[in-house]
Scaffold this active site. Structure first.
Site, PDB file in Angstrom:
ATOM      1  N   ASN A 276       0.863  -1.179   0.000  1.00 33.67           N
ATOM      2  CA  ASN A 276       0.000   0.000   0.000  1.00 33.67           C
ATOM      3  C   ASN A 276       0.901   1.232   0.000  1.00 33.67           C
ATOM      4  O   ASN A 276       1.447   1.606   1.034  1.00 33.67           O
ATOM      5  CB  ASN A 276      -0.883  -0.078   1.254  1.00 33.67           C
ATOM      6  CG  ASN A 276      -1.777   1.129   1.430  1.00 33.67           C
ATOM      7  OD1 ASN A 276      -1.678   2.108   0.689  1.00 33.67           O
ATOM      8  ND2 ASN A 276      -2.642   1.057   2.429  1.00 33.67           N
TER       9      ASN A 276
ATOM     10  N   GLU B 290      -8.279  -2.044   5.387  1.00 36.35           N
ATOM     11  CA  GLU B 290      -8.102  -2.017   3.932  1.00 36.35           C
ATOM     12  C   GLU B 290      -7.196  -3.160   3.468  1.00 36.35           C
ATOM     13  O   GLU B 290      -7.414  -3.761   2.419  1.00 36.35           O
ATOM     14  CB  GLU B 290      -7.509  -0.667   3.512  1.00 36.35           C
ATOM     15  CG  GLU B 290      -8.510   0.462   3.727  1.00 36.35           C
ATOM     16  CD  GLU B 290      -7.893   1.807   4.012  1.00 36.35           C
ATOM     17  OE1 GLU B 290      -6.943   1.864   4.827  1.00 36.35           O
ATOM     18  OE2 GLU B 290      -8.339   2.802   3.435  1.00 36.35           O
TER      19      GLU B 290
ATOM     20  N   ARG C 213      -2.615  -1.955  -3.297  1.00 33.19           N
ATOM     21  CA  ARG C 213      -3.627  -0.892  -3.225  1.00 33.19           C
ATOM     22  C   ARG C 213      -3.265   0.136  -4.296  1.00 33.19           C
ATOM     23  O   ARG C 213      -2.148   0.662  -4.308  1.00 33.19           O
ATOM     24  CB  ARG C 213      -3.599  -0.234  -1.857  1.00 33.19           C
ATOM     25  CG  ARG C 213      -4.614   0.881  -1.767  1.00 33.19           C
ATOM     26  CD  ARG C 213      -4.554   1.582  -0.443  1.00 33.19           C
ATOM     27  NE  ARG C 213      -5.585   2.579  -0.336  1.00 33.19           N
ATOM     28  CZ  ARG C 213      -5.810   3.291   0.748  1.00 33.19           C
ATOM     29  NH1 ARG C 213      -5.077   3.084   1.827  1.00 33.19           N
ATOM     30  NH2 ARG C 213      -6.771   4.175   0.780  1.00 33.19           N
TER      31      ARG C 213
ATOM     32  N   ARG D 225      -5.416  18.509   3.792  1.00 38.81           N
ATOM     33  CA  ARG D 225      -6.109  18.819   2.534  1.00 38.81           C
ATOM     34  C   ARG D 225      -7.339  19.665   2.812  1.00 38.81           C
ATOM     35  O   ARG D 225      -7.985  19.504   3.846  1.00 38.81           O
ATOM     36  CB  ARG D 225      -6.522  17.525   1.810  1.00 38.81           C
ATOM     37  CG  ARG D 225      -5.359  16.796   1.200  1.00 38.81           C
ATOM     38  CD  ARG D 225      -5.788  15.485   0.576  1.00 38.81           C
ATOM     39  NE  ARG D 225      -5.217  14.355   1.275  1.00 38.81           N
ATOM     40  CZ  ARG D 225      -5.678  13.108   1.197  1.00 38.81           C
ATOM     41  NH1 ARG D 225      -6.733  12.836   0.462  1.00 38.81           N
ATOM     42  NH2 ARG D 225      -5.092  12.144   1.863  1.00 38.81           N
TER      43      ARG D 225
ATOM     44  N   HIS E 272     -11.121   6.051  -1.031  1.00 41.61           N
ATOM     45  CA  HIS E 272     -11.285   5.289   0.220  1.00 41.61           C
ATOM     46  C   HIS E 272     -12.170   4.056   0.010  1.00 41.61           C
ATOM     47  O   HIS E 272     -12.772   3.543   0.949  1.00 41.61           O
ATOM     48  CB  HIS E 272     -11.908   6.153   1.344  1.00 41.61           C
ATOM     49  CG  HIS E 272     -10.966   7.136   1.944  1.00 41.61           C
ATOM     50  ND1 HIS E 272     -11.337   8.420   2.274  1.00 41.61           N
ATOM     51  CD2 HIS E 272      -9.666   7.033   2.266  1.00 41.61           C
ATOM     52  CE1 HIS E 272     -10.294   9.062   2.771  1.00 41.61           C
ATOM     53  NE2 HIS E 272      -9.266   8.244   2.778  1.00 41.61           N
TER      54      HIS E 272
END
Ligand code: ADP
Length: 387
Positions: A11, A373, A89, A237, A177
């Site tokens: 990832n 994840e 990922r 962000r 996501h």
């Protein structure tokens, strides 16, 4: 499936490379997890193998060097055996990939064409794929996309109000996501089948943050759009921003595209508003009014988007919190929920403080669920090699 087949998951973020090793069983069994952090001048590898912890200073390292360090440690973990599959990922799967893909040369070429859609992330994902293929040429390489879970949005939630040719060129609301939402939707099916069939808003609140509206297990809307900047304010962000601000910055402040990119991705959100930190723990402990204002803005935007998500879903049966903030911060969950009673959301303060699974007393179930994840990637990679 025999016990000695292994899955490696990778990832790649902009400044970290996470990895996990699983035994490839019908439900993958995690045997090691770790990451190389602070990619750049002073990278550091941290890993946990069973109960053993490893820490190593790597010095200056980019993604390729991080990958090399991880592979060296994997040799020890795997006793020299290669994984049967490597799950990656990948931030962007474009408009076509709604499912994990085996990374054939054609698929990798296709992913390369998507670099302009995710210039800060996709190139790292591609570097890591290349390194993994070189290291494990016989392993099946499987790509799992952050956009995939959102690929069946109704058109109104997939588009912007621009001339149609931009939609046709790929200027769409992709949503991100997706691996986290996929995991939570599956965990809900197992634990709360009644709710999983209903209208659920999942709030993934970590360093990055977004919300997803899920109906009957399928994503129908995301707060993130074309890039991972839109929607909720995040650690660094900006979240939703009037596009007129960008025009102003270019025309009146003379800012270039790279300067604006740095501003929006790394200097905004909680960090920019507080002038202090992107870490919610730090801001909650701070006595400065700017920190409190940053938190107020964060919670207020989440409430607005929660209302918008409920409108997109035609109501709401459950709200699920996950991610570092969503899972661990009772005060933030309370700030979000305390002003949403009009929507049927009412918190049980002691369940909230105890981080219980169900923290609500009102008609809308409010749940706290850890996301995973890596497990979504490991399951997809295992499925690809299941014999
Ligand atoms: P990422 O998006 O990088 O995967 P995480 O989901 O791990 O990040 O979330 C990281 C963030 O979670 C940290 O920046 C921190 O602000 C927040 N966090 C972790 N624990 C707590 C806590 N107990 N209270 C408030 N915030 C927390």
């Amino acid at each position: 499936m025999s016990d000695d087949r292994f899955i490696l998951t990778l990832n790649a973020g902009s400044s970290s490379l996470k990895f996990s090793v699983y035994r490839a069983e019908a439900e993958p069994v995690e045997i090691a997890v770790g990451q190389v952090e602070n990619l750049g001048p002073a990278a550091e590898l941290k890993a946990r193998i069973g109960v053993d912890k490893i820490k190593a200073d790597l010095g200056p390292a980019d993604h390729r060097e991080a990958m090399r360090a991880i592979l060296e440690h994997c040799e020890t973990i795997l006793n020299g055996r290669a994984p049967v599959a490597v799950g990656h990922r990948i931030v962007h799967g474009g408009v076509d990939y709604a499912e994990p893909q085996i990374l054939t040369p054609d698929v990798v070429d296709k992913l390369t064409t998507l670099v302009p859609l995710a210039p800060l992330h996709q190139p790292f994902n591609l570097q890591v794929i290349e390194a993994a293929i070189a290291a494990f040429p016989d392993a099946v390489q499987v790509g799992c996309f952050d956009t995939a879970f959102h690929r069946n949005h109704p058109w109104v939630n997939d588009t912007f109000g621009l001339p149609r040719r931009y939609y046709d060129k790929g200027v769409r609301r992709y949503g991100f996501h997706g691996l986290s939402y996929h995991y939570i939707a599956g965990a809900l099916r197992d634990r709360e089948p009644g709710l999983a069939a209903g209208r659920v808003v999942i709030a993934h609140l970590g360093n990055g943050a977004s919300m997803c509206g899920v109906r009957d297990g399928r994503s129908i809307a995301s707060t993130m759009g074309f890039s991972a900047l839109d929607g909720l304010p995040m650690g660094t962000r900006c979240g939703q921003l009037d596009p007129g601000v960008l025009l102003y910055l270019m025309e009146n402040e003379g800012m270039t595209a790279p300067e604006i990119t740095t501003l929006l991705y790394t200097e905004s959100g909680l960090k920019g508003l507080s002038g202090e930190s992107n870490d919610m723990r730090h801001l909650l402990a701070s006595a400065r009014p700017e920190a409190a204002q940053a938190i107020d803005y964060y919670a207020s935007r989440i409430r607005r988007e929660l209302g918008a998500m409920a409108a997109s879903l035609g109501g709401i049966d459950a709200l699920v919190f996950c991610g570092g903030v969503g899972e661990n911060s009772a005060p933030i969950r309370a700030m979000i929920c305390d002003e949403m009673e009009w929507l049927g959301i009412a918190l049980d303060p002691s369940a909230n403080t105890a981080h219980a699974h169900r923290i609500s007393t009102g008609p809308v179930d409010v749940l706290v669920m850890p996301t995973d994840e890596e497990r979504v990637i490991a399951r997809a990679a295992t499925k690809a090699v299941r014999s």
